[in-house]
Design an enzyme around this catalytic site. Structure first.
Site, PDB file in Angstrom:
ATOM      1  N   SER A 113     -46.392   1.197  19.984  1.00 43.28           N
ATOM      2  CA  SER A 113     -46.947   0.070  20.729  1.00 43.28           C
ATOM      3  C   SER A 113     -45.960  -0.531  21.729  1.00 43.28           C
ATOM      4  O   SER A 113     -45.494   0.153  22.628  1.00 43.28           O
ATOM      5  CB  SER A 113     -47.428  -0.957  19.709  1.00 43.28           C
ATOM      6  OG  SER A 113     -48.041  -2.037  20.334  1.00 43.28           O
ATOM      7  N   ASP A 153     -53.615  -1.682  23.298  1.00 44.37           N
ATOM      8  CA  ASP A 153     -54.546  -2.378  22.419  1.00 44.37           C
ATOM      9  C   ASP A 153     -54.385  -3.899  22.491  1.00 44.37           C
ATOM     10  O   ASP A 153     -54.968  -4.625  21.679  1.00 44.37           O
ATOM     11  CB  ASP A 153     -54.486  -1.868  20.966  1.00 44.37           C
ATOM     12  CG  ASP A 153     -53.147  -2.092  20.304  1.00 44.37           C
ATOM     13  OD1 ASP A 153     -52.232  -2.623  20.962  1.00 44.37           O
ATOM     14  OD2 ASP A 153     -53.019  -1.719  19.120  1.00 44.37           O
ATOM     15  N   ASN A 167     -51.827 -13.061  20.524  1.00 44.69           N
ATOM     16  CA  ASN A 167     -51.053 -12.060  21.267  1.00 44.69           C
ATOM     17  C   ASN A 167     -51.918 -11.087  22.090  1.00 44.69           C
ATOM     18  O   ASN A 167     -51.388 -10.195  22.739  1.00 44.69           O
ATOM     19  CB  ASN A 167     -50.137 -11.281  20.321  1.00 44.69           C
ATOM     20  CG  ASN A 167     -50.907 -10.434  19.306  1.00 44.69           C
ATOM     21  OD1 ASN A 167     -52.054 -10.055  19.522  1.00 44.69           O
ATOM     22  ND2 ASN A 167     -50.266 -10.117  18.186  1.00 44.69           N
ATOM     23  N   ARG A 187     -43.795 -18.306   8.300  1.00 39.07           N
ATOM     24  CA  ARG A 187     -44.211 -17.108   7.543  1.00 39.07           C
ATOM     25  C   ARG A 187     -43.178 -16.007   7.746  1.00 39.07           C
ATOM     26  O   ARG A 187     -42.491 -15.966   8.785  1.00 39.07           O
ATOM     27  CB  ARG A 187     -45.598 -16.624   7.973  1.00 39.07           C
ATOM     28  CG  ARG A 187     -45.699 -16.272   9.436  1.00 39.07           C
ATOM     29  CD  ARG A 187     -47.061 -15.701   9.796  1.00 39.07           C
ATOM     30  NE  ARG A 187     -47.176 -14.282   9.503  1.00 39.07           N
ATOM     31  CZ  ARG A 187     -46.708 -13.299  10.305  1.00 39.07           C
ATOM     32  NH1 ARG A 187     -46.089 -13.580  11.435  1.00 39.07           N
ATOM     33  NH2 ARG A 187     -46.856 -12.041   9.966  1.00 39.07           N
TER      34      ARG A 187
END
Ligand code: 16G
Ligand code: MG
EC number: 5.4.2.3
Length: 543
Positions: free
Chosen positions: A69, A290, A384, A507
């Site tokens: 990616s 993507d 994103n 997180r």
């Protein structure tokens, strides 16, 4: 057992790199992703797992995509795609991890056989795997390792060569639905372009859109694929000029360099080359196409970004209106799925202005996708830029079978049916999403500025915090709160209370060894201050 000797021989040719003590390979949110030179053996083993998965699922085709990616050119990655074109079922991520971490060739064969026995898989049944890769040079070696695993396990292989990630997802679904009433499209790259171009023309209905569109392809696989796609649209049916930039795939070192959706989103600025002209509509794909982010340079305020939250609210608003005009509002449930990173202003806009339900899930496409499937029309996007709109079989039937009582109703039904063909139903797809955005802007006769006026983002900041042990942090409530270490969340809460319209969460990253802290508040300085304070708390608890 049946394949043992061949598996062992193949593994010797594509050996696993044994990691340092205490470290192991893990199938994460994006499959296995790391420096490409560690991946040959990993990819071989992923091939073994894909063959098992196909056999487990009645010999349906399983996909394997080789890409990293938006990562730098030296990295690569490998992930498995399930028969409907969605992400590998979570339970199987564990099996992938087990197989890849087998310490020797003989152990590998043992783990393979144990999995086959425990999961009641008939390893003499037919199996099929379809695969593709992005433009990274290391993809060659990895594809060879994959093919070797498929040969060792007597698995039928379909090599689709260089593809975007969403194209591979399309091909997996198309393969498995071929010849059925739910056939997804022709099983070829050309079939993908034909489906999209035909649906785009049906959606546009001859509408016009002002000015050119600049598409930055991050010097990744999206460049050549977008150029190819454009040949499929009759010139007179493309109502605007598309200028493809950063489409150099011959120099691997420029992949994702100072360009692409990840650069734009994280740096909050336009790629420096080619310098965008003020006022011109721009968008960026990421390295495997993507993810999608829109932006323009406003002559007065400078860079303005329209991210995944904006695409999501744009799509939800347009589709919501169409469903109403189509007379299907009572019949079809529309919902929006976001993660904790979604800007609070977008959530408010969707809930209170569009009056649609919003569900928050943990980060990672598989979580959003799964929840979106629970609606008749499920719009999901990560901030994103990764996302899509899912239409249930009932929704598609309603678009096609409802008897229109007026030209306006017919128009809405036709547009909805065309959108359900245009929008990739398997996974977020930058090319398909971009066409969707262009269709919506054309229908609304909106510029990017008009689009950006629908609501104002709350100022926000995302920081990365290095800690010794990110595993002590555990989240609850779709990652919006920390359950562990006990006491940490209370400290965060007491900071958040001191700021206006504020929200913050921490997180553990699923893709790197770090914590991420997000904060938003009424002003930029408050958002910055809050992010710093929460980062301080996290770093104290993470030692
Ligand atoms: C992966 C995910 C992406 C998510 C990102 C978060 C998929 C296909 N990709 O790239 O959706 O936003 O991880 O990264 O699910 P992080 O856990 O490091 O913040
Ligand atoms: Mg990507």
């Amino acid at each position: 057992m049946v394949h043992d000797d061949k598996i062992i021989a193949g593994s010797a040719k594509h050996p696993i790199v044994v990691l340092d003590k205490g470290q192991h390979y893990k199938y994460g949110t994006a499959g296995f992703r790391m420096k490409a030179d560690l991946l040959e053996g990993v990819t071989y083993r992923v091939g073994l797992l894909a063959s098992l998965r196909s056999r487990k699922l009645n010999s349906q085709a399983i996909g394997v995509m080789i890409t990293a990616s938006h990562n730098p050119a030296i990295d690569n990655g490998v992930k498995i795609v399930d028969p409907q074109g969605d992400m590998l079922e979570q339970e199987w991520e564990r099996y992938a991890t087990q197989l890849v971490n087998a310490p020797s060739d003989a152990e590998l064969a043992k783990v393979y056989n144990t999995l086959a026995t425990d999961l009641r898989i008939d390893i003499s049944a037919p199996a099929k795997v379809v695969y593709g890769r992005d433009t990274r040079p290391s993809g060659h070696t990895l594809v060879t390792a994959l093919a070797s695993a498929l040969e060792a396990t007597e698995t039928e292989a379909a090599d689709f060569k260089i593809l975007t990630t969403p194209q591979l997802h399309y091909l997996v679904r198309a393969t498995n639905s071929e010849g059925t009433p739910l056939a997804y499209g022709e099983v070829s790259e050309a079939g993908y372009y034909n489906k999209l171009s035909e649906a785009f023309v049906r959606c546009m209905k001859g509408k016009k859109i002002e000015g050119p569109l600049i598409v930055d392809c991050a010097n990744g696989v999206g460049g050549p694929k977008l150029n190819e796609f454009l040949k499929y649209i009759p010139q007179e049916k493309l109502p605007f000029e598309v200028k493809v930039v950063n489409d150099d795939i011959l120099r691997p070192e420029v992949l994702n360099l100072d360009s692409g959706a990840d650069f734009v989103k994280t740096k909050q600025r336009a790629p420096p080359h080619p310098k965008p002209q003020p006022g011109v509509r721009c968008c960026s794909f990421d390295g495997d196409a993507d993810r999608l982010i829109y932006y323009w340079i406003d002559p007065e305020v400078g860079f303005v970004m329209l991210d995944g939250d904006r695409i999501s609210s744009l799509a939800a608003s347009f589709i919501g209106d169409l469903v109403e005009s189509a007379g299907l509002k009572e019949e079809l449930r529309i919902g929006v799925v976001q993660t904790a990173y979604a800007n609070g202003a977008s959530t408010n806009y969707i809930r209170h202005h569009l009056k649609l339900p919003v569900i928050c899930t943990p980060t990672g496409v598989k979580h959003l996708h799964h929840v979106a499937q629970g609606f008749d029309i499920g719009v999901y996007f990560e901030a994103n830029g990764h996302g899509t709109v899912l239409f249930s079989p009932d929704a598609v039937t309603a678009f096609k079978k409802t008897d229109p009582q007026s030209p306006a109703q017919k128009d809405a039904l036709d547009t909805l049916a065309a959108l359900s063909d245009l929008i990739n139903q398997t996974v977020g797809d930058a090319l398909s999403d971009m066409l969707m955005v262009e269709v919506i802007l054309a229908h609304k006769a909106w510029s990017l500025r008009d689009w950006s006026m629908t609501y104002s983002d709350l100022p926000n900041r995302l920081v990365r915090v290095e800690v010794n042990n990110k595993d002590v942090f555990r989240t609850t409530d779709a990652e919006r709160r920390l359950s562990h270490p006990e006491g940490c969340q209370a400290e965060i809460d007491s900071e958040v209370k001191k700021f206006k319209d504020a929200r913050s969460f921490a997180r553990a990253s699923g893709t790197e060894n770090a914590m991420r802290v997000y904060a938003e508040a009424a002003s930029r300085s408050e958002a910055n201050e809050l992010a710093d304070r929460v980062a301080g708390i996290v770093s104290r608890w993470g030692v």
